[in-house]
Design an enzyme around this catalytic site. Sequence first.
Site, PDB file in Angstrom:
ATOM      1  N   VAL A   4      29.336  72.964  25.923  1.00 38.90           N
ATOM      2  CA  VAL A   4      28.298  73.948  26.257  1.00 38.90           C
ATOM      3  C   VAL A   4      28.576  75.198  25.427  1.00 38.90           C
ATOM      4  O   VAL A   4      29.718  75.670  25.355  1.00 38.90           O
ATOM      5  CB  VAL A   4      28.290  74.269  27.769  1.00 38.90           C
TER       6      VAL A   4
ATOM      7  N   HIS B 250      32.945  78.949  33.802  1.00 41.88           N
ATOM      8  CA  HIS B 250      31.752  79.292  33.018  1.00 41.88           C
ATOM      9  C   HIS B 250      30.787  78.103  33.077  1.00 41.88           C
ATOM     10  O   HIS B 250      31.065  77.101  33.758  1.00 41.88           O
ATOM     11  CB  HIS B 250      32.147  79.674  31.582  1.00 41.88           C
TER      12      HIS B 250
ATOM     13  N   ASP C 118      37.726  70.157  24.754  1.00 39.27           N
ATOM     14  CA  ASP C 118      39.139  69.781  24.717  1.00 39.27           C
ATOM     15  C   ASP C 118      39.228  68.279  24.434  1.00 39.27           C
ATOM     16  O   ASP C 118      39.693  67.491  25.272  1.00 39.27           O
ATOM     17  CB  ASP C 118      39.800  70.138  26.051  1.00 39.27           C
TER      18      ASP C 118
ATOM     19  N   GLN D 280      42.596  66.554  24.625  1.00 38.58           N
ATOM     20  CA  GLN D 280      42.986  66.408  26.034  1.00 38.58           C
ATOM     21  C   GLN D 280      42.298  65.180  26.648  1.00 38.58           C
ATOM     22  O   GLN D 280      42.934  64.385  27.348  1.00 38.58           O
ATOM     23  CB  GLN D 280      42.590  67.680  26.793  1.00 38.58           C
TER      24      GLN D 280
ATOM     25  N   MET E  86      41.088  75.171  35.437  1.00 39.86           N
ATOM     26  CA  MET E  86      42.054  76.253  35.623  1.00 39.86           C
ATOM     27  C   MET E  86      41.325  77.532  36.036  1.00 39.86           C
ATOM     28  O   MET E  86      41.881  78.629  35.934  1.00 39.86           O
ATOM     29  CB  MET E  86      42.862  76.472  34.344  1.00 39.86           C
TER      30      MET E  86
ATOM     31  N   GLN F 288      34.130  67.988  26.396  1.00 40.01           N
ATOM     32  CA  GLN F 288      34.423  67.524  25.033  1.00 40.01           C
ATOM     33  C   GLN F 288      35.101  68.596  24.183  1.00 40.01           C
ATOM     34  O   GLN F 288      35.741  68.281  23.186  1.00 40.01           O
ATOM     35  CB  GLN F 288      33.108  67.090  24.372  1.00 40.01           C
TER      36      GLN F 288
ATOM     37  N   HIS G 295      32.154  74.525  32.692  1.00 37.87           N
ATOM     38  CA  HIS G 295      32.712  73.917  33.908  1.00 37.87           C
ATOM     39  C   HIS G 295      31.587  73.505  34.852  1.00 37.87           C
ATOM     40  O   HIS G 295      31.626  72.425  35.449  1.00 37.87           O
ATOM     41  CB  HIS G 295      33.590  74.923  34.669  1.00 37.87           C
TER      42      HIS G 295
ATOM     43  N   SER H 174      37.111  80.045  28.655  1.00 39.83           N
ATOM     44  CA  SER H 174      37.537  81.147  29.521  1.00 39.83           C
ATOM     45  C   SER H 174      38.171  82.260  28.701  1.00 39.83           C
ATOM     46  O   SER H 174      38.072  83.439  29.038  1.00 39.83           O
ATOM     47  CB  SER H 174      38.542  80.640  30.559  1.00 39.83           C
ATOM     48  N   ARG H 175      38.828  81.894  27.604  1.00 36.98           N
ATOM     49  CA  ARG H 175      39.546  82.902  26.809  1.00 36.98           C
ATOM     50  C   ARG H 175      38.609  83.749  25.939  1.00 36.98           C
ATOM     51  O   ARG H 175      39.054  84.742  25.354  1.00 36.98           O
ATOM     52  CB  ARG H 175      40.589  82.227  25.930  1.00 36.98           C
TER      53      ARG H 175
HETATM   54  O1  PAF Z   1      41.081  71.679  30.748  1.00 39.60           O
HETATM   55  C1  PAF Z   1      41.704  72.327  31.631  1.00 39.60           C
HETATM   56  O2  PAF Z   1      41.179  73.280  32.203  1.00 39.60           O
HETATM   57  C2  PAF Z   1      43.123  71.933  31.988  1.00 39.60           C
HETATM   58  O3  PAF Z   1      43.825  71.497  30.880  1.00 39.60           O
HETATM   59  C3  PAF Z   1      43.192  70.883  33.119  1.00 39.60           C
HETATM   60  C4  PAF Z   1      42.534  69.577  32.729  1.00 39.60           C
HETATM   61  C5  PAF Z   1      42.515  71.454  34.366  1.00 39.60           C
HETATM   62  C6  PAF Z   1      44.657  70.593  33.463  1.00 39.60           C
HETATM   63  O4  PAF Z   1      45.328  71.736  33.852  1.00 39.60           O
END
Ligand code: PAF
Length: 285
Positions: A176, A34, A150, A153, A30, A148, A37, A186-187
């Site tokens: 990380v 950082h 998330d 998710q 999204m 990891q 990612h 990010s937040r």
């Molecule tokens: O982890 C994220 O940044 C989001 O949940 C994703 C996987 C890009 C889906 O919008």
Amino acid sequence: MKICRSIQSLHGELSAPACGRGRIGFVPTMGFLHQGHLSLVRCCREENDLTVVSIFVNPAQFGPAEDLQRYPCDPEKDIVLLEKENTDILFMPDNSEMYPQPYRTYVNVEGLDTMLCGQTRPGHFRGVATVVLKLFNLVCPAWAYFGQKDAQQAIVIRQMVRDLHLPVQIRVMAIVRDSDGLALSSRNVYLSPAERQAALLLPKSLQKAAALIGSGVAESQVIRESMQKELDRDPLLATEYISIVRLQDLQEIPAIEAGNTLIAAAVRAGRIRLIDNLLLGDLSC
Ligand code: PAF
């Protein structure tokens, strides 16, 4: 790096002869990138012939009272960072491209979306599963990379991939952290100095859990109590949950199961919600 803002241009790039022969790796994000990612992008580059990254702030995964409007973004900086990592294609669609109106189709991964973060974020994993499936359909990756941090998710996506026979392998990469131990997110930019200091208790509570497990403690209640005690050290933190669950079904377990346990916690520091976890097992598939 090719930047595609439409599905048509993404398809054009992916079907170009230069892209036609290799294995596609994909990192959905999204944005407001950082090092967490970028670690996914690096791994993707190493393991694939073509690296596709997406930046799309997915409205379907935000609740009405959540921070969609305030979600941090800096596309120019993201582009520079991705260029530096030799990303091949950046897909940056807008809402109308991803959710043409009227839009009616969603993915529910039943039974994994109501516990842990799902308790306070109803509909969140439905939104995540929906957009990830759509992105998989658009990019057709052989491998896709998730963090990891998330963990729920990743578990939801792994289940969706299995259930729907999606031809993609999921790689889940280690969390990380900043030098002080806070998991990158990010937040984090929205934390005040005092909140950030308090937030450090979250990784510390997980370190306590790891130390207890290392010393032979397996009872979930003992581990949970020790973590709660750590989090209670700063009144700026409000615990949302501490869960000790089995990886496959996210059910709470009375004792740690070696190679099959996730210890996950969510706290609030002011308005900012933070998550972190300790994984005893592997989430890739
Ligand atoms: O982890 C994220 O940044 C989001 O949940 C994703 C996987 C890009 C889906 O919008």
